[in-house]
Design a protein around this motif. Structure first.
Motif, PDB file in Angstrom:
ATOM      1  N   GLU A 161       7.341  -3.786  -4.256  1.00 15.30           N
ATOM      2  CA  GLU A 161       7.360  -5.271  -3.937  1.00 15.30           C
ATOM      3  C   GLU A 161       6.927  -5.234  -2.393  1.00 15.30           C
ATOM      4  O   GLU A 161       5.840  -6.028  -1.973  1.00 15.30           O
ATOM      5  CB  GLU A 161       8.417  -5.927  -4.113  1.00 15.30           C
TER       6      GLU A 161
ATOM      7  N   ARG B 195       3.531  -7.247  -1.018  1.00 20.55           N
ATOM      8  CA  ARG B 195       4.018  -8.517   0.001  1.00 20.55           C
ATOM      9  C   ARG B 195       3.312  -8.339   1.404  1.00 20.55           C
ATOM     10  O   ARG B 195       2.705  -9.362   1.705  1.00 20.55           O
ATOM     11  CB  ARG B 195       5.415  -8.339   0.180  1.00 20.55           C
TER      12      ARG B 195
ATOM     13  N   LEU C 249       6.011 -12.836  -6.413  1.00 25.19           N
ATOM     14  CA  LEU C 249       6.892 -12.801  -5.064  1.00 25.19           C
ATOM     15  C   LEU C 249       7.401 -14.200  -5.100  1.00 25.19           C
ATOM     16  O   LEU C 249       8.286 -14.263  -4.400  1.00 25.19           O
ATOM     17  CB  LEU C 249       5.775 -12.587  -4.104  1.00 25.19           C
TER      18      LEU C 249
ATOM     19  N   SER D 117      -0.491  -9.212   0.432  1.00 21.40           N
ATOM     20  CA  SER D 117      -0.599 -10.807  -0.065  1.00 21.40           C
ATOM     21  C   SER D 117      -0.452 -11.543   1.410  1.00 21.40           C
ATOM     22  O   SER D 117      -1.357 -12.475   1.644  1.00 21.40           O
ATOM     23  CB  SER D 117       0.935 -11.090  -0.889  1.00 21.40           C
ATOM     24  N   GLU D 118       0.691 -11.247   2.188  1.00 22.19           N
ATOM     25  CA  GLU D 118       0.776 -12.024   3.492  1.00 22.19           C
ATOM     26  C   GLU D 118      -0.415 -11.922   4.626  1.00 22.19           C
ATOM     27  O   GLU D 118      -0.978 -12.943   5.166  1.00 22.19           O
ATOM     28  CB  GLU D 118       2.055 -11.661   4.041  1.00 22.19           C
TER      29      GLU D 118
END
Length: 205
Positions: free
Chosen positions: A99, A103, A171, A106-107
């Protein structure tokens, strides 16, 4: 007067960049994409600001390098072996274990898209990721003798798009109960398309 302490860590540039990228990933993981800057990376790595500037030159180059690094780690973690199309479901389920990598990607990607000067960094990471997936599909095809009816670049882009959408949903929701079924639906779409393309009656229509 220059108050920055000189670094005593004399490393080859590539090794130094790797250590700085570790620091950058740590900054994003701890404080979010908005906190990423050359200065914050220098502080986290314990080096002078000029060391990071020399290694990357600009924030855009830093963001691009971090995106490529995080994306490659996620790709290696989930698809450690050459990717068979019918193994898509099992591969994607491994995202639970990674994850943090997803993450960060993605961010950072969302942040880069929101800033015109950083959009090229996000696009570069996507293109590199799709090429890497395509290479894995081609190696799998060579090893098994199976040829996809759909052009490999399209399959690779579709896989990346599916994973991106799935990751964003997961998420946000962390819906463990539905995850397996959602992944199965996505996987069956890929396998089903190839099966349909291979049927003679479909090809004649």
């Amino acid at each position: 007067m220059n108050t920055e302490a000189p670094t005593r860590d004399y490393l080859p540039l590539e090794e130094r960049r790797e250590r700085l990228l570790d620091a950058a990933l740590s900054v994003v993981a701890d404080a979010g994409a908005s906190a990423l800057s050359l200065r914050r990376v220098a502080e986290r790595a314990g080096v002078a600001h000029r060391v990071v500037t020399y290694a990357f030159g600009s924030k855009q180059a830093l963001v691009e390098a971090v995106l490529h690094r995080a994306s490659q780690r996620a790709l290696d973690a989930v698809w450690a072996d050459d990717l068979p199309l019918d193994g898509f479901a099992e591969a994607v389920r491994l995202l639970r274990r990674h994850e943090s990598e997803y993450r960060v990607v993605s961010e950072l990607t969302a942040s880069a898209r929101a800033h015109p000067e950083l959009r090229a960094a996000a696009q570069s990471e996507i293109e590199a990721s799709v090429r890497a997936i395509a290479q894995r599909i081609e190696r799998w095809s060579d090893a098994t003798g199976r040829t996809l009816s759909t052009p490999t670049p399209i399959v690779a882009a579709a896989l990346r798009a599916s994973v991106d959408g799935l990751v964003e949903w997961w998420l946000s929701s962390h819906d463990e109960q539905a995850l397996d079924d959602v992944v199965d639906v996505l996987a069956s779409a890929f396998v089903g398309r190839e099966a349909a393309q291979d049927r003679p009656d479909t090809a004649e229509r």
